[in-house]
Design a protein around this motif. Structure first.
Motif, PDB file in Angstrom:
ATOM      1  N   ILE A 131      -4.352   5.626  -6.351  1.00 20.84           N
ATOM      2  CA  ILE A 131      -3.225   4.707  -6.198  1.00 20.84           C
ATOM      3  C   ILE A 131      -3.018   3.999  -7.531  1.00 20.84           C
ATOM      4  N   VAL A 170      -0.193  -0.595 -10.278  1.00 20.08           N
ATOM      5  CA  VAL A 170       1.026  -1.345  -9.971  1.00 20.08           C
ATOM      6  C   VAL A 170       1.349  -1.273  -8.478  1.00 20.08           C
ATOM      7  N   ASP A 171       1.097  -0.131  -7.836  1.00 22.30           N
ATOM      8  CA  ASP A 171       1.339  -0.013  -6.397  1.00 22.30           C
ATOM      9  C   ASP A 171       0.318  -0.816  -5.602  1.00 22.30           C
ATOM     10  N   ARG A 229       0.888  -4.548  -5.178  1.00 23.65           N
ATOM     11  CA  ARG A 229       2.010  -4.961  -4.325  1.00 23.65           C
ATOM     12  C   ARG A 229       1.768  -4.704  -2.845  1.00 23.65           C
ATOM     13  N   MET A 230       0.591  -4.220  -2.491  1.00 24.12           N
ATOM     14  CA  MET A 230       0.308  -3.928  -1.087  1.00 24.12           C
ATOM     15  C   MET A 230       0.231  -5.229  -0.297  1.00 24.12           C
TER      16      MET A 230
END
Length: 102
Positions: free
Chosen positions: A62, A65-66, A69-70
């Motif tokens: 993952i 950056v992803d 934002r979770m």
């Protein structure tokens, strides 16, 4: 959980319990999700309806950056920011092996 807190339950003994071993979860997940959070009321409230026997795990890449934002569950609002203020302190507070928890 009380045995863990007073030092009477090692991770190896916990993992060897037939009910725990039958989950066949990765060690890090088992330790952090079940052992470290099994008696956390807010965590149990958020996830208590999930049948652990139905959960399977796979390792995925993952991008950072992803990941950042979770969303978290409502009971965890502000949790990451709280831990980020003093990460060295929280690493030492892990109830199992001194590693940070999920």
């Amino acid at each position: 959980m009380a045995r863990r807190e007073d030092g009477g339950l090692s991770y190896d003994r916990f993992r060897a319990d037939p009910a725990v071993a039958s989950l066949q979860w990765p060690d890090d997940v088992l330790e952090q999700v079940v052992l470290d959070h099994g008696d956390n009321a807010a965590f149990v409230y958020d996830y208590g309806s999930i049948d652990l026997r139905d959960v399977t795990w796979q390792l995925e890449h993952i991008p950072t950056v992803d990941f950042s934002r979770m969303p978290t569950w409502a009971s965890d609002a502000g949790c990451l920011e709280h831990f980020a203020k003093n990460p060295v302190y929280w690493v030492g507070k892990s109830p199992s092996r001194g590693r940070p928890t999920l």
